[in-house]
Design an enzyme around this catalytic site. Structure first.
Site, mmCIF file in Angstrom:
data_model
loop_
_atom_site.group_PDB
_atom_site.id
_atom_site.type_symbol
_atom_site.label_atom_id
_atom_site.label_comp_id
_atom_site.label_asym_id
_atom_site.label_seq_id
_atom_site.Cartn_x
_atom_site.Cartn_y
_atom_site.Cartn_z
ATOM 1 N N SER A 74 0.819 -1.212 0.000
ATOM 2 C CA SER A 74 0.000 0.000 0.000
ATOM 3 C C SER A 74 0.854 1.265 0.000
ATOM 4 C CB SER A 74 -0.887 -0.010 1.248
ATOM 5 O OG SER A 74 -1.405 1.283 1.498
ATOM 6 N N TYR A 96 -1.679 5.615 -4.827
ATOM 7 C CA TYR A 96 -2.640 6.713 -4.789
ATOM 8 C C TYR A 96 -1.963 7.864 -5.526
ATOM 9 C CZ TYR A 96 -5.590 4.563 -1.142
ATOM 10 O OH TYR A 96 -6.438 3.757 -0.436
ATOM 11 N N THR A 122 -5.362 2.863 -7.279
ATOM 12 C CA THR A 122 -6.651 2.859 -6.576
ATOM 13 C C THR A 122 -7.405 4.119 -6.962
ATOM 14 O OG1 THR A 122 -5.769 1.536 -4.778
ATOM 15 C CG2 THR A 122 -7.754 2.818 -4.301
ATOM 16 N N ARG A 131 -15.393 7.529 7.941
ATOM 17 C CA ARG A 131 -15.242 6.355 8.806
ATOM 18 C C ARG A 131 -15.724 6.747 10.199
ATOM 19 N NH1 ARG A 131 -10.536 4.397 5.627
ATOM 20 N NH2 ARG A 131 -11.289 4.844 3.539
ATOM 21 N N LYS A 198 -7.926 -0.354 -9.425
ATOM 22 C CA LYS A 198 -8.614 -0.914 -8.258
ATOM 23 C C LYS A 198 -9.728 0.031 -7.811
ATOM 24 C CE LYS A 198 -7.832 -2.454 -3.483
ATOM 25 N NZ LYS A 198 -8.449 -1.440 -2.630
ATOM 26 N N HIS A 222 -13.551 -1.033 -1.800
ATOM 27 C CA HIS A 222 -12.619 -0.668 -0.742
ATOM 28 C C HIS A 222 -13.027 -1.317 0.588
ATOM 29 C CE1 HIS A 222 -9.249 2.343 -0.773
ATOM 30 N NE2 HIS A 222 -9.249 2.056 0.516
ATOM 31 N N ASP A 253 -12.269 -8.029 -4.671
ATOM 32 C CA ASP A 253 -12.059 -8.143 -3.225
ATOM 33 C C ASP A 253 -13.262 -7.574 -2.485
ATOM 34 O OD1 ASP A 253 -11.818 -5.347 -2.767
ATOM 35 O OD2 ASP A 253 -9.635 -5.402 -2.759
ATOM 36 N N GLY A 254 -13.347 -7.959 -1.197
ATOM 37 C CA GLY A 254 -14.452 -7.499 -0.355
ATOM 38 C C GLY A 254 -15.233 -8.670 0.203
HETATM 39 C C1 LIG Z 1 -7.476 -1.134 7.416
HETATM 40 C C2 LIG Z 1 -7.584 -1.100 5.905
HETATM 41 C C3 LIG Z 1 -6.696 -0.317 5.193
HETATM 42 C C4 LIG Z 1 -6.782 -0.259 3.801
HETATM 43 N N1 LIG Z 1 -5.869 0.482 3.109
HETATM 44 C C5 LIG Z 1 -5.921 0.502 1.753
HETATM 45 C C6 LIG Z 1 -4.925 1.197 1.010
HETATM 46 O O1 LIG Z 1 -4.011 1.776 1.566
HETATM 47 N N2 LIG Z 1 -5.039 1.198 -0.351
HETATM 48 C C7 LIG Z 1 -6.058 0.539 -1.009
HETATM 49 O O2 LIG Z 1 -6.106 0.562 -2.246
HETATM 50 N N3 LIG Z 1 -6.986 -0.161 -0.325
HETATM 51 C C8 LIG Z 1 -6.944 -0.197 1.030
HETATM 52 N N4 LIG Z 1 -7.875 -0.931 1.722
HETATM 53 C C9 LIG Z 1 -8.891 -1.702 0.977
HETATM 54 C C10 LIG Z 1 -8.388 -3.110 0.660
HETATM 55 O O3 LIG Z 1 -7.404 -3.093 -0.350
HETATM 56 C C11 LIG Z 1 -9.515 -4.017 0.140
HETATM 57 O O4 LIG Z 1 -10.163 -3.395 -0.944
HETATM 58 C C12 LIG Z 1 -10.552 -4.395 1.195
HETATM 59 O O5 LIG Z 1 -9.976 -4.486 2.482
HETATM 60 C C13 LIG Z 1 -11.150 -5.748 0.822
HETATM 61 O O6 LIG Z 1 -12.183 -6.089 1.689
HETATM 62 P P1 LIG Z 1 -12.003 -7.085 2.940
HETATM 63 O O7 LIG Z 1 -11.313 -6.302 3.998
HETATM 64 O O8 LIG Z 1 -13.430 -7.409 3.265
HETATM 65 O O9 LIG Z 1 -11.219 -8.303 2.492
HETATM 66 C C14 LIG Z 1 -7.797 -0.999 3.117
HETATM 67 C C15 LIG Z 1 -8.669 -1.803 3.858
HETATM 68 C C16 LIG Z 1 -8.571 -1.867 5.247
HETATM 69 C C17 LIG Z 1 -9.548 -2.775 5.993
#
Ligand SMILES: Cc1cc2nc3c(=O)[nH]c(=O)nc-3n(C[C@H](O)[C@H](O)[C@H](O)COP(=O)(O)O)c2cc1C
Length: 325
Positions: A74, A96, A122, A131, A198, A222, A253-254
Site C-alpha cells: 500500500s 494513490y 486505486t 469512517r 482498483k 474498498h 475483493d471485499g
Molecule cells: C485497514 C484497511 C486499510 C486499507 N488500506 C488501503 C490502502 O491503503 N489502499 C487501497 O487501495 N486499499 C486499502 N484498503 C482496501 C483493501 O485493499 C480491500 O479493498 C478491502 O480491504 C477488501 O475487503 P475485505 O477487507 O473485506 O477483504 C484498506 C482496507 C482496510 C480494511
C-alpha cells in the site's frame, strides 16, 4: 451497509458440484497476469500494518512469499518501499495519485526499481470515505508509528474541525481528487509496468479501463470503506466480467473469508480474489505466522472445496458451477 453487503452477497449463491471425476489430487495453483501463484488469493493493499504488529508490512510480505502468492504494497505502508520489497516474493505496488505529480512519479520509479511487477492504481478515493468508527475514537496514529510515504507537505494539513480525523485530513490534503481517465496515459508513461485499476464497480468504467490499456481490473468497494451503500463487490463482478470479455483479467475483493467464497468469485468470472481485513487479523494475532495461518486456512478450505466440486484446479471453475440461492 456496504461492509455487510460484501459478505451477504456470497450467501446468495449456491454451488452445483460434479461427481465421479476420478480426482486423486487437487491443485490450488493458478496465474495472474502471467505470474504463477500457488493460491488464487492475493494480499489486498492495506495501510498501516504496524498498528497490528511491530514488523508490519515486512511480516505480511514474508507470509505472502512463503504462501506463494502476490503481496500488494500500500501507499500507506509503515515501512519504506525498499524495506518491504527486500522481504517480498512477487509484489505489486498500490498507488494513490498525489496532487504533487513529482512525488507520484518518484513513488512509481522507486517501486519499479525495488522490483514491483505491477502498479495498482486505486481510483475510489478522490476523498477519504467517512469512517464514523474512527471519528468516535478520534483515531490517530500512535506515537512512533507513521506512514512512510504519505506525510502531507508541511502546512497543507487542513484542520479536521468537529468531525473527521487527522488521518482523513492528511489523506484529503495529499490525494488528487481531480484525477481523470486521461491521467492514465501519463501514469502509463512513468514505467513499463502493467497497470491495474482498483475500485471499479460500473461496467462502463471497466470498458474505459480496458480502452486506456489497464491490464487488469480489480472490482472493489474498498471493503465498504468509501461510499457506503455502494454495491457489493461480488454483485458488481458479473457485469464487469461481461463488459471486459477477455481483454483484461478481472479480480475482486471485499468479504472473502472462506474457500467457498473464493470458488464463488471464480465461478462468477474472477481470475483471483484479494483479502484485506483477514491479513490484519493474522498480523495482530501472530505477525508473519499469523498471516501465513490465514492463507493456509484458505488454501486448505479451497483445496477441499474444489475436490468436493469435482474440480482439479481453480482454472476449471466456471459459471456452470454456480446458481442463485
Ligand atoms: C485497514 C484497511 C486499510 C486499507 N488500506 C488501503 C490502502 O491503503 N489502499 C487501497 O487501495 N486499499 C486499502 N484498503 C482496501 C483493501 O485493499 C480491500 O479493498 C478491502 O480491504 C477488501 O475487503 P475485505 O477487507 O473485506 O477483504 C484498506 C482496507 C482496510 C480494511
Amino acid at each position: 451497509m456496504t461492509l455487510r453487503a460484501n459478505r451477504a452477497a456470497f450467501d446468495r449463491w449456491r454451488l452445483l458440484p460434479r461427481m465421479l471425476r476420478g480426482l486423486s489430487d487437487v491443485s490450488t495453483a493458478t496465474s495472474v497476469l502471467g505470474q504463477a501463484i500457488t493460491l488464487p488469493v492475493l494480499i489486498a493493499p492495506s495501510g498501516r500494518h504496524r498498528l497490528c504488529h511491530d514488523e508490519g508490512e515486512r511480516a505480511a510480505a514474508r507470509a505472502a512469499r512463503a504462501a506463494g502468492t502476490i503481496y500488494t504494497m500500500s501507499t500507506a505502508a509503515t515501512f519504506a518501499i525498499e524495506e518491504i520489497a527486500a522481504e517480498a516474493g512477487p509484489w505489486w505496488f498500490q498507488l494513490y495519485v498525489y496532487r504533487d505529480r513529482g512525488l507520484t512519479r518518484e513513488l512509481v520509479a522507486r517501486a519499479e526499481a525495488a522490483g514491483a511487477s505491477a502498479v495498482v492504481v486505486t481510483v475510489d478515493v478522490p476523498q477519504r470515505g467517512r469512517r464514523e468508527a474512527e471519528e468516535r475514537i478520534h483515531f490517530a496514529m500512535p506515537p512512533g508509528v507513521a506512514t512512510a510515504l504519505l506525510a502531507a507537505p508541511e502546512g497543507t494539513c487542513v484542520s479536521t474541525g468537529a468531525s473527521g480525523t487527522a488521518v482523513a485530513a492528511e489523506i484529503n490534503a495529499v490525494f488528487d481528487p481531480t484525477l481523470t481517465w486521461h491521467d492514465l496515459d501519463w501514469l502509463a508513461s512513468l514505467s513499463p509496468l502493467p497497470i491495474l485499476l482498483k475500485g471499479i464497480l460500473h461496467p462502463a468504467d471497466a470498458l474505459q479501463a480496458v480502452a486506456y490499456g489497464a491490464r487488469a481490473i480489480l472490482v472493489s468497494n474498498h471493503g465498504g470503506r468509501q461510499l457506503d451503500s455502494a454495491v457489493a463487490a461480488l454483485d458488481a463482478l458479473p457485469a464487469v466480467v461481461e463488459a471486459v470479455a477477455d481483454r483484461a483479467e478481472v479480480l475482486v475483493d471485499g468479504g472473502v473469508r472462506r474457500g467457498t467464497d473464493v470458488v464463488k468469485a471464480l465461478a462468477l468470472g474472477a481470475r483471483a480474489v484479494l483479502i484485506g481485513r483477514p491479513i490484519h487479523w493474522g498480523l495482530a494475532m501472530g505477525g508473519e505466522s499469523g498471516v501465513r495461518h490465514v492463507l493456509e486456512l484458505l488454501r486448505a478450505e479451497l483445496a477441499l472445496d474444489l475436490m468436493l466440486c469435482g474440480l482439479a484446479s481453480p482454472v476449471e471453475v466456471d459459471r456452470a458451477l454456480i446458481l442463485p440461492a
